[in-house]
Design an enzyme around this catalytic site. Sequence first.
Site, PDB file in Angstrom:
ATOM      1  N   ASP A  53       0.857  -1.186   0.000  1.00  0.00           N
ATOM      2  CA  ASP A  53       0.000   0.000   0.000  1.00  0.00           C
ATOM      3  C   ASP A  53       0.891   1.233   0.000  1.00  0.00           C
ATOM      4  O   ASP A  53       2.021   1.192   0.511  1.00  0.00           O
ATOM      5  CB  ASP A  53      -0.918   0.012   1.231  1.00  0.00           C
ATOM      6  CG  ASP A  53      -2.162   0.865   1.014  1.00  0.00           C
ATOM      7  OD1 ASP A  53      -3.250   0.290   0.834  1.00  0.00           O
ATOM      8  OD2 ASP A  53      -2.049   2.108   1.017  1.00  0.00           O
ATOM      9  N   ASP A  81       4.136   1.587  -4.181  1.00  0.00           N
ATOM     10  CA  ASP A  81       3.449   2.417  -5.163  1.00  0.00           C
ATOM     11  C   ASP A  81       3.490   1.651  -6.475  1.00  0.00           C
ATOM     12  O   ASP A  81       4.567   1.401  -7.024  1.00  0.00           O
ATOM     13  CB  ASP A  81       4.173   3.757  -5.290  1.00  0.00           C
ATOM     14  CG  ASP A  81       3.528   4.700  -6.280  1.00  0.00           C
ATOM     15  OD1 ASP A  81       2.700   4.256  -7.096  1.00  0.00           O
ATOM     16  OD2 ASP A  81       3.861   5.905  -6.251  1.00  0.00           O
ATOM     17  N   VAL A  82       2.332   1.254  -6.984  1.00  0.00           N
ATOM     18  CA  VAL A  82       2.307   0.390  -8.168  1.00  0.00           C
ATOM     19  C   VAL A  82       2.738   1.114  -9.436  1.00  0.00           C
ATOM     20  O   VAL A  82       2.874   0.484 -10.494  1.00  0.00           O
ATOM     21  CB  VAL A  82       0.917  -0.243  -8.370  1.00  0.00           C
ATOM     22  CG1 VAL A  82       0.565  -1.155  -7.205  1.00  0.00           C
ATOM     23  CG2 VAL A  82      -0.165   0.814  -8.600  1.00  0.00           C
ATOM     24  N   ASN A 108      -5.429  -4.946  -6.585  1.00  0.00           N
ATOM     25  CA  ASN A 108      -6.537  -4.161  -6.046  1.00  0.00           C
ATOM     26  C   ASN A 108      -6.305  -2.662  -6.164  1.00  0.00           C
ATOM     27  O   ASN A 108      -7.248  -1.881  -6.047  1.00  0.00           O
ATOM     28  CB  ASN A 108      -6.750  -4.543  -4.573  1.00  0.00           C
ATOM     29  CG  ASN A 108      -7.864  -3.764  -3.932  1.00  0.00           C
ATOM     30  OD1 ASN A 108      -9.029  -3.888  -4.308  1.00  0.00           O
ATOM     31  ND2 ASN A 108      -7.531  -2.935  -2.956  1.00  0.00           N
ATOM     32  N   TYR A 174     -11.657   6.931 -15.085  1.00  0.00           N
ATOM     33  CA  TYR A 174     -11.766   5.709 -14.284  1.00  0.00           C
ATOM     34  C   TYR A 174     -12.415   4.579 -15.099  1.00  0.00           C
ATOM     35  O   TYR A 174     -11.962   3.432 -15.068  1.00  0.00           O
ATOM     36  CB  TYR A 174     -12.581   6.007 -13.037  1.00  0.00           C
ATOM     37  CG  TYR A 174     -12.649   4.885 -12.033  1.00  0.00           C
ATOM     38  CD1 TYR A 174     -11.532   4.490 -11.317  1.00  0.00           C
ATOM     39  CD2 TYR A 174     -13.853   4.221 -11.793  1.00  0.00           C
ATOM     40  CE1 TYR A 174     -11.600   3.469 -10.384  1.00  0.00           C
ATOM     41  CE2 TYR A 174     -13.933   3.204 -10.860  1.00  0.00           C
ATOM     42  CZ  TYR A 174     -12.806   2.821 -10.164  1.00  0.00           C
ATOM     43  OH  TYR A 174     -12.883   1.805  -9.243  1.00  0.00           O
ATOM     44  N   LYS A 178     -10.709   0.999 -16.011  1.00  0.00           N
ATOM     45  CA  LYS A 178     -11.282  -0.281 -15.596  1.00  0.00           C
ATOM     46  C   LYS A 178     -11.665  -1.145 -16.798  1.00  0.00           C
ATOM     47  O   LYS A 178     -11.534  -2.381 -16.750  1.00  0.00           O
ATOM     48  CB  LYS A 178     -12.490  -0.036 -14.691  1.00  0.00           C
ATOM     49  CG  LYS A 178     -12.130   0.512 -13.319  1.00  0.00           C
ATOM     50  CD  LYS A 178     -11.212  -0.424 -12.538  1.00  0.00           C
ATOM     51  CE  LYS A 178     -11.030   0.024 -11.093  1.00  0.00           C
ATOM     52  NZ  LYS A 178     -10.168  -0.900 -10.318  1.00  0.00           N
ATOM     53  N   ALA A 207     -19.010  -1.021  -3.159  1.00  0.00           N
ATOM     54  CA  ALA A 207     -18.632  -1.623  -1.879  1.00  0.00           C
ATOM     55  C   ALA A 207     -18.356  -0.496  -0.898  1.00  0.00           C
ATOM     56  O   ALA A 207     -17.478   0.343  -1.140  1.00  0.00           O
ATOM     57  CB  ALA A 207     -17.409  -2.520  -2.038  1.00  0.00           C
TER      58      ALA A 207
END
Length: 266
Positions: A53, A81-82, A108, A174, A178, A207
Amino acid sequence: MSSVESFGPPPCPPAHELLSGRTAVITAAAGTGIGGATARRFLEEGAGVVLGDVHARRLTHTVTALAGEFGAARVAGTVCDVTDETQVAALLDLAEERHGPLDILVNNAGLGGTAELVDMTDEQWDRVLDVTLHGTFRCTRAALRRMRASGAGGTVVNNASVVGWRAQRGQAHYAAAKAGVMALTRCAAVEAAAYGVRVNAVSPSLAAHPHLDRVAAPGLLAELARREAFGRAAQPWEVANVIVFLASGYSSYMTGETVAVSSQRA
């Protein structure tokens, strides 16, 4: 006849050791959202888990809490950090050092935001795509290289969104990211099948967790919840349960699929 609003979430079903002895990495896994719920469910199902994370303090809190409950030997974490390939490699290195060859990757990490397309800056567009789509690519590429080398197979589960299918105002960046995650899932699955690795995705509608409240426009979450057939948002663990299924042997013939975790009316 009762309205749908009278039905709350059911209790979470008991664990069945579906991931016993497996090594799993989960990105963006600190806190109370889908990543954190997935970490908990994976631990309940017997996996050794390493969390990544970007939020160091929140990550430390999450790892400490889970280690206290499941044992320090089974859970670890590191800031990741991805968007940084070096940090992605360090995250996977830690998992292999702690638990052995990588079996499961859950992508995720994602970044949202709200902006009308005509007002959206290049920087807003690029940042959402870099975290949400490019980050999934970086992590998947790194994991597949290791899984191919190990010869033991494995699974990758990506977190997409129903916004990748359905239009929502202010979400062009976004939604594009996705939808890209879904396409990446399909293409990666075809390539990875040759060495026994499955790649699937979940596509949640809504969610609920506290961090989402801080970034959503006022009233938006309540409106989205009203559109759901059950009249409520999913609990993060309800999405995590589908991720467990896709990571486990119960989905052994599934690859390249995106599973909607949604009660939303069409």
